[in-house]
Each structure stands twice: as structure tokens, then as C-alpha cells.
Design an enzyme around this catalytic site. Sequence first.
Site, PDB file in Angstrom:
ATOM      1  N   ASP A  65       0.830  -1.202   0.000  1.00 60.85           N
ATOM      2  CA  ASP A  65       0.000   0.000   0.000  1.00 60.85           C
ATOM      3  C   ASP A  65       0.868   1.256   0.000  1.00 60.85           C
ATOM      4  O   ASP A  65       1.903   1.300   0.668  1.00 60.85           O
ATOM      5  CB  ASP A  65      -0.896  -0.011   1.243  1.00 60.85           C
ATOM      6  CG  ASP A  65      -2.135   0.836   1.072  1.00 60.85           C
ATOM      7  OD1 ASP A  65      -2.374   1.330  -0.046  1.00 60.85           O
ATOM      8  OD2 ASP A  65      -2.863   1.019   2.057  1.00 60.85           O
ATOM      9  N   TRP A  83       3.120   7.817  -2.544  1.00 59.04           N
ATOM     10  CA  TRP A  83       4.560   7.991  -2.749  1.00 59.04           C
ATOM     11  C   TRP A  83       4.814   8.859  -3.973  1.00 59.04           C
ATOM     12  O   TRP A  83       5.636   9.785  -3.931  1.00 59.04           O
ATOM     13  CB  TRP A  83       5.214   6.626  -2.918  1.00 59.04           C
ATOM     14  CG  TRP A  83       6.703   6.643  -3.104  1.00 59.04           C
ATOM     15  CD1 TRP A  83       7.652   6.586  -2.125  1.00 59.04           C
ATOM     16  CD2 TRP A  83       7.410   6.708  -4.347  1.00 59.04           C
ATOM     17  NE1 TRP A  83       8.914   6.616  -2.677  1.00 59.04           N
ATOM     18  CE2 TRP A  83       8.790   6.691  -4.040  1.00 59.04           C
ATOM     19  CE3 TRP A  83       7.010   6.776  -5.681  1.00 59.04           C
ATOM     20  CZ2 TRP A  83       9.776   6.738  -5.026  1.00 59.04           C
ATOM     21  CZ3 TRP A  83       7.986   6.839  -6.664  1.00 59.04           C
ATOM     22  CH2 TRP A  83       9.353   6.817  -6.338  1.00 59.04           C
ATOM     23  N   HIS A 142       3.644   2.930  -8.955  1.00 59.24           N
ATOM     24  CA  HIS A 142       3.471   1.499  -9.225  1.00 59.24           C
ATOM     25  C   HIS A 142       4.749   0.901  -9.809  1.00 59.24           C
ATOM     26  O   HIS A 142       5.116  -0.232  -9.491  1.00 59.24           O
ATOM     27  CB  HIS A 142       2.304   1.284 -10.187  1.00 59.24           C
ATOM     28  CG  HIS A 142       0.977   1.674  -9.612  1.00 59.24           C
ATOM     29  ND1 HIS A 142       0.535   1.218  -8.393  1.00 59.24           N
ATOM     30  CD2 HIS A 142      -0.013   2.480 -10.102  1.00 59.24           C
ATOM     31  CE1 HIS A 142      -0.672   1.726  -8.139  1.00 59.24           C
ATOM     32  NE2 HIS A 142      -1.013   2.489  -9.163  1.00 59.24           N
ATOM     33  N   ASN A 192     -10.168  -2.901  -7.222  1.00 56.46           N
ATOM     34  CA  ASN A 192      -9.273  -1.971  -7.916  1.00 56.46           C
ATOM     35  C   ASN A 192      -9.724  -1.623  -9.330  1.00 56.46           C
ATOM     36  O   ASN A 192      -9.194  -0.675  -9.937  1.00 56.46           O
ATOM     37  CB  ASN A 192      -7.845  -2.533  -7.966  1.00 56.46           C
ATOM     38  CG  ASN A 192      -7.137  -2.458  -6.630  1.00 56.46           C
ATOM     39  OD1 ASN A 192      -6.193  -3.208  -6.382  1.00 56.46           O
ATOM     40  ND2 ASN A 192      -7.578  -1.568  -5.754  1.00 56.46           N
ATOM     41  N   ARG A 232      -5.852  -2.563   8.181  1.00 54.16           N
ATOM     42  CA  ARG A 232      -6.994  -3.423   7.866  1.00 54.16           C
ATOM     43  C   ARG A 232      -6.538  -4.477   6.863  1.00 54.16           C
ATOM     44  O   ARG A 232      -5.487  -4.360   6.245  1.00 54.16           O
ATOM     45  CB  ARG A 232      -8.152  -2.606   7.306  1.00 54.16           C
ATOM     46  CG  ARG A 232      -7.796  -1.755   6.100  1.00 54.16           C
ATOM     47  CD  ARG A 232      -8.995  -0.948   5.603  1.00 54.16           C
ATOM     48  NE  ARG A 232      -8.642  -0.114   4.468  1.00 54.16           N
ATOM     49  CZ  ARG A 232      -8.173   1.127   4.549  1.00 54.16           C
ATOM     50  NH1 ARG A 232      -7.993   1.684   5.743  1.00 54.16           N
ATOM     51  NH2 ARG A 232      -7.876   1.815   3.457  1.00 54.16           N
ATOM     52  N   LEU A 233      -7.376  -5.505   6.669  1.00 47.81           N
ATOM     53  CA  LEU A 233      -7.015  -6.621   5.792  1.00 47.81           C
ATOM     54  C   LEU A 233      -7.447  -6.407   4.347  1.00 47.81           C
ATOM     55  O   LEU A 233      -6.929  -7.063   3.442  1.00 47.81           O
ATOM     56  CB  LEU A 233      -7.623  -7.921   6.322  1.00 47.81           C
ATOM     57  CG  LEU A 233      -7.110  -8.380   7.689  1.00 47.81           C
ATOM     58  CD1 LEU A 233      -7.772  -9.694   8.084  1.00 47.81           C
ATOM     59  CD2 LEU A 233      -5.597  -8.537   7.674  1.00 47.81           C
ATOM     60  N   SER A 234      -8.416  -5.537   4.127  1.00 48.13           N
ATOM     61  CA  SER A 234      -8.851  -5.203   2.764  1.00 48.13           C
ATOM     62  C   SER A 234      -9.207  -6.434   1.935  1.00 48.13           C
ATOM     63  O   SER A 234      -8.818  -6.554   0.772  1.00 48.13           O
ATOM     64  CB  SER A 234      -7.784  -4.367   2.053  1.00 48.13           C
ATOM     65  OG  SER A 234      -7.631  -3.109   2.687  1.00 48.13           O
TER      66      SER A 234
END
Length: 258
Positions: A32, A37, A49, A80, A206-208
Site C-alpha cells: 500500500d 509515494w 506502481h 481496484n 486493515r485486511l482489505s
Amino acid sequence: MNFPPIHPSTPKMTPPDLDPQKIPQHIAVIMDGNGRWATSRGLPRIAGHRQGARTLKELLRCCKDWGIKALTAYAFSTENWQRPIEEVDFLMLLFERLLRRELSQMHREGVRISFIGDLTALPKSLQTEMERSMTETLNNQAIHFTVAVNYGSRNEITRACRQVAELVQQGKLSADAVNEGIVEQHLYTTDTQPPDLLIRTSGEMRLSNFLLWQMAYTEMYFTDILWPDFDREAFHQALLSYQKRDRRFGQVKALISA
């Protein structure tokens, strides 16, 4: 502690302050922070990416050098697809280019490559490269590298339950015989041990929708570091944290020691 760059010829050297007997055998990562960034540097999100892919490559080699046997990376979730079409198209192209460019090297290094998720929704050319990489590396044993693409854990569990229900409906399986083991046989990860450690970057906690079934007893490590900046030292700190923990798997300490 500073480490030299990872290189295919670098011998396996576990940092001296890590106990080789307590190295996690399977690590999962939620990568993540690529977009943040890039934005913080005035760059387009795709630059994040691209740098994130380099970070993953370095982490894979680090895992191999330090004796970790499996790495699972959450690369693209079922949610996504809602991102801008230009970003999604770039990610699909990036996955394909990386496979074409890196497959030979990973094969020589003994990396077994797998993909989990609903791959049928991906571009045909990408599916072809995925199939080729899985076939060519199937018998490699240095490290098992799994990439989750178009993956959602709820979808995975629903799919597994549906397949089990069909077996019951067809009379091939008794309803009384359905247990956790049967369900696990129909998950994408049927030939992979559950992760020992989950690492999530960028400060999110969180685990998403990632490996919900598989991570019932997984240790979790969250860091504020953005994924493109997650280097060897950051990974080293994650492993140090893991080794300080007492894994009980739902039991009390006395029973584990018995």
C-alpha cells in the site's frame, strides 16, 4: 543496520540478530502507498506502481536469501477495477511486461510463480503470460512466489462453498463430511501453507479482503512506510517484531510447551 543491494549471486545471509529457527516460512504483503509515494514527489501515480514493482522484486530476493519459503503479494484486488481506467490499463501492462522481462531470471533462481484470483477477467495476453510463467516454474523449489490479481477473499470463499455445494448436490460428497479441510481444498491457496506474517505498509491497519480464511492465526505487522520505500532494513524490522511474539494459535502457553 545497513545491508548491501540484493543481487542474484548474493549468498544467503540472515542478519545476525535474527534467529534462523524463528524465520517465518510464509510472508504475505499488502503493498500500500504507491500512489501517495508518487504524489508526494509530484509524479504521476503510475510512477509509484513502477517503483513498487522494484520493491517487490527486491523483497522476493531478500526472502530467498534469508530462507523464507513463500511470499504472497496482494497486487490487484477485485475493487481496484474502480480506479481510473488509465491506471488500470497501466497496471495490466506492467504485470505483463514484468513477467516477460523477469521470468527467465526468476526461473534460474528457482522461484515458483503462482497467481490467485479470478484470472478470467484479465486481458488475454496477460493470462497467456501468467499461464506460461506458472507452467515453466511449477517444479522450482527455492521459494514459492504467489501474486494475487483480481483477488477478493470473500469471492474466493464464496466460490469454494459453491463448489462444495455442487459436490453435495451431485451426490459426490455427504453434507456431514463437509469440514474446514474440504473447504480449504477448494480455495485458490490449496497447496500453500497459511501465512505466518502479514506486512502492510503506508499506515493502513486493515485486511482489505485479503486472505481472510488463510490468516486466522497470522501475525500482523503494520508500518507507516510507503511501499516503494519498504527496503531491506524495513523488512528486517518486521522480522524482528515477529520473532518477539509468542504464537499460540488459540491455545494457552502451558499447552504449547507441553
